[in-house]
Design an enzyme around this catalytic site. Structure first.
Site, PDB file in Angstrom:
ATOM      1  N   GLU A  70       1.809  -1.031  -4.645  1.00  0.00           N
ATOM      2  CA  GLU A  70       1.098   0.738  -5.354  1.00  0.00           C
ATOM      3  C   GLU A  70       1.781   2.097  -5.367  1.00  0.00           C
ATOM      4  O   GLU A  70       2.035   2.418  -4.190  1.00  0.00           O
ATOM      5  CB  GLU A  70      -0.458   1.037  -4.185  1.00  0.00           C
ATOM      6  CG  GLU A  70      -1.395   2.150  -4.880  1.00  0.00           C
ATOM      7  CD  GLU A  70      -1.527   2.626  -3.771  1.00  0.00           C
ATOM      8  OE1 GLU A  70      -3.690   3.028  -3.709  1.00  0.00           O
ATOM      9  OE2 GLU A  70      -1.784   2.480  -1.802  1.00  0.00           O
ATOM     10  N   ASP A 122       0.922  -1.571  -0.036  1.00  0.00           N
ATOM     11  CA  ASP A 122       0.088  -0.337   0.245  1.00  0.00           C
ATOM     12  C   ASP A 122       1.082   1.179   0.328  1.00  0.00           C
ATOM     13  O   ASP A 122       1.164   1.642   0.873  1.00  0.00           O
ATOM     14  CB  ASP A 122      -0.836   0.069   1.113  1.00  0.00           C
ATOM     15  CG  ASP A 122      -1.686   1.232   1.573  1.00  0.00           C
ATOM     16  OD1 ASP A 122      -2.886   1.273   0.588  1.00  0.00           O
ATOM     17  OD2 ASP A 122      -1.798   1.888   2.180  1.00  0.00           O
TER      18      ASP A 122
END
Length: 650
Positions: A360, A324
């Site tokens: 990401e 993330d």
């Protein structure tokens, strides 16, 4: 002398205790029976940043926490307060989940003297265990990823016993696995499963952090999702593996749930605030937009992340990780560095380098957008694919060339030295509209989140076919359904690695909510009674076609040149009607992909009128056969539709 091990482990005659607290003046190891603190042991030894010692007479199963003494000087980054019980960052099990309470907050000019121990989860001392048994091997080959939420995927499934719905045990249930097998996906990517805490604004609203992107204990399975602990997680991973499905964990290391300077003191803040976080006076850098940022270029934060990743890899047996806001993981004080210590450590680690890693590639910090700059062989979420595909299908002009580049694998971003499978293509994800809502709403409807509809992105590149939201107009519903099928076709026909978002294959709607992070209720859960089984069957056919045809899943960047003795180029671009594409304003495209003796035609009509389809001349002895058509049509290519064809022996 090397720094001693960290964490709490059973050894002969008691425990070996080690905790990282570089700026503390004293550390106490506190034992509990229920909520009653029964003993405190001051750790007498210190080696570098690690306080350590042997605690006699304590057996596995006991519960513990730490109290840290040191300066209270928030302006200098120090927030020591022995009144606040602290969770071991290297804990592997907790007696319960985190819940906010006023005693956890310590935000005044002087330390708050309220004892927080009754309101803090206690770590559980684990018994020494033999190495886990090996799990079944996963098949190699192309990947199709299914992003899902453990709780949301299982909560409403009628065949899963109610007692295990919402948990890893529910995910391991044969009914859940049978659905994933029938869909044909190769991997499930699970939203975060480490133990976390709610943001402080949620409890007064009666809400919780359903997505769980707010971790505190990175080595601990969330007690709500895995009441049986790591053994329950591993059993689910093993059941999926036995079905040929790998498990990818979405992991959050860019920040912790301790939030900004007004947040709770739960673990790292009390043990080593200035060492673990990137502080700014009494506050924090906020590269993740969540209140704080872990300083991952420093040795101990990096050590925590590496230990957590290895722990999940070995103990749970997962196939990989999705990072993330991975730009934060490569960030130094002066910005992003693709050679940052943590990124290089992951590439060199003998366990992690064998796993699937997906980044990401952005955050909100300085120079936060880094698509294409992560290591070769790592996947990256490709938001350009998402936005370009949405805009092209919505009808925005002048995008055919950019759309074609995305369809071909985005080699302009990832370069000739990386396989195009590094591009993780998606049209929707957990964050944003569902696919059904993308074609039904032009404005978000996030009122249930309690933020006056200000949260979530306002730039969705969505459309509604003339009616905003729910409707009973059969024509509108048909056009929306056609767009959903076409978009699924575009996703699964494009070069790269496709990622489906949970329920998009089944018609799932969130009522226009594009930021359902706090909606732990039927709005976010997959409605198994309302599944569009025809759409599921159509999606499964697309997945099967993708996995079966090298022309669709080959990872080499396209050149337009012949690749074997047939003289057929790896890609040919034309209009659906024949002739060269109208790159400036065209809406139709027929792309012939070729690899390993396999040839597939992806025919696209983004216009409002039908067009004739004139495929390239097939090879001698072959004929074009239809694999899927989003409009269920034959002959001419229907308006706003996609047809997938393959050369088959005549």
């Amino acid at each position: 002398m090397a720094e001693p091990p960290v964490g709490v482990l059973a050894e002969e005659g008691g425990l070996r205790v080690g905790v990282v607290a570089p700026d503390a003046t004293a550390i106490e190891f506190c034992l509990f029976e229920g909520e009653r603190e029964v003993a405190r042991h001051r750790l007498r030894d210190r080696t570098g940043a690690v306080w350590h010692g042997h605690v006699p007479g304590v057996r596995p199963g006991a519960c513990y926490g730490f109290r840290a003494h040191g300066p209270w000087a928030p302006g200098e980054g120090h927030r020591f307060n022995p009144a606040k019980l602290l969770v071991d960052p290297w804990a592997t099990a907790l007696d319960r989940g985190f819940r906010l309470h006023p005693a956890l907050f310590d935000t005044g000019e002087r330390p708050d003297e309220t004892d927080s121990a009754p309101f803090v989860p206690k770590a559980i001392i684990a018994a020494p265990a033999p190495p886990p048994m090996p799990l079944p091997s996963l098949p190699g080959g192309p990947r199709v990823i299914y992003e899902a939420h453990v709780r949301g995927f299982t909560m409403r499934h009628p065949a899963i016993p109610e007692a295990i719905r919402g948990t890893f045990a529910g995910l391991a249930h044969p009914a859940a696995i049978a659905y994933l097998q029938a869909l044909g996906v190769t991997h499930v990517e699970l939203l975060p499963v480490a133990a976390g805490v709610d943001e402080r604004h949620l409890p007064p609203l009666g809400l919780t952090n359903y997505w769980n992107y707010n971790p505190v204990a990175w080595l601990v399975p969330c007690p709500r999702l895995a009441p049986g602990g790591m053994a329950e997680v591993r059993a689910a991973v093993a059941a999926l593996r036995a079905a040929g499905i790998g498990t990818i964990l979405d992991v959050v290391f860019n920040h912790s749930g301790e939030s900004d300077a007004e947040g709770p003191t739960l673990s790292l803040r009390g043990l080593g605030n200035a060492a673990f976080y990137r502080t700014r006076g009494a506050g924090y850098a906020n590269d993740a937009g969540t209140g704080n940022t872990l300083a991952l270029e420093r040795p101990w934060p990096m050590r925590l992340v590496m230990d957590a990743l290895r722990h999940w890899a070995v103990q749970a047996g997962v196939a990989g990780f999705r990072l993330d806001l991975a730009a934060t993981l490569g960030r130094r004080e002066d910005g992003f560095d693709p050679q940052a210590p943590l990124l290089n450590a992951m590439r060199q680690d003998p366990v992690l380098r064998e796993l699937l890693i997906i980044a990401e590639p952005w955050d909100i910090g300085m120079g936060g957008y880094q698509l294409g700059r992560f290591p070769a062989g790592w996947g990256e979420w490709n938001d350009r694919f998402r936005d370009t595909t949405r805009r092209f299908w919505r009808g925005d002009g002048g995008l055919l060339g950019e759309f074609a580049t995305c369809l071909a694998g985005s080699a302009d971003i990832f370069g000739a030295d990386r396989p195009v499978t590094d591009s993780v293509n998606f049209i929707t994800a957990h964050d944003g509209f569902t696919l059904a809502d993308l074609v039904a709403f032009t404005e978000r409807r996030n009122w249930a989140n309690g933020e006056e509809n200000r949260d979530g992105t306002g730039e969705n590149h969505s459309w509604n076919h003339g009616v905003e939201g729910p409707t009973e107009d059969a024509g509108v519903l048909a056009r929306r359904a056609g767009d959903v099928r076409a978009l699924l076709g575009l996703l699964l026909a494009a070069r790269g690695t496709p990622m489906l978002s949970m329920g998009d294959e089944a018609g799932r709607s969130q009522g226009g909510n594009n930021n359902a992070y706090a909606q732990d209720n039927p709005l976010s859960w997959l409605d198994w009674e309302g599944i569009d089984w025809d759409l599921v069957e159509f999606t499964a056919a697309l997945v099967q076609a993708r996995l079966a045809h090298p022309a669709l899943h080959d990872g080499r960047p396209l050149t337009g040149e012949a690749v074997d003795e047939t003289g057929i180029p790896d890609v040919e671009w034309r209009r659906a009607e024949g002739g060269p594409p109208d790159w400036d304003g065209g809406r139709s495209l027929a792309v012939a992909f070729y690899a390993a003796g396999d040839r597939v035609l992806v025919a696209i009509n983004g216009d409002a009128e039908a067009v004739a389809l004139v495929p390239p001349v097939p090879r001698h002895g072959f004929a074009w056969t239809v694999l899927a058509d989003s409009a269920g049509a034959a002959g001419d290519l229907a308006p706003r539709s996609l047809r997938l064809l393959a050369e088959s022996p005549a």
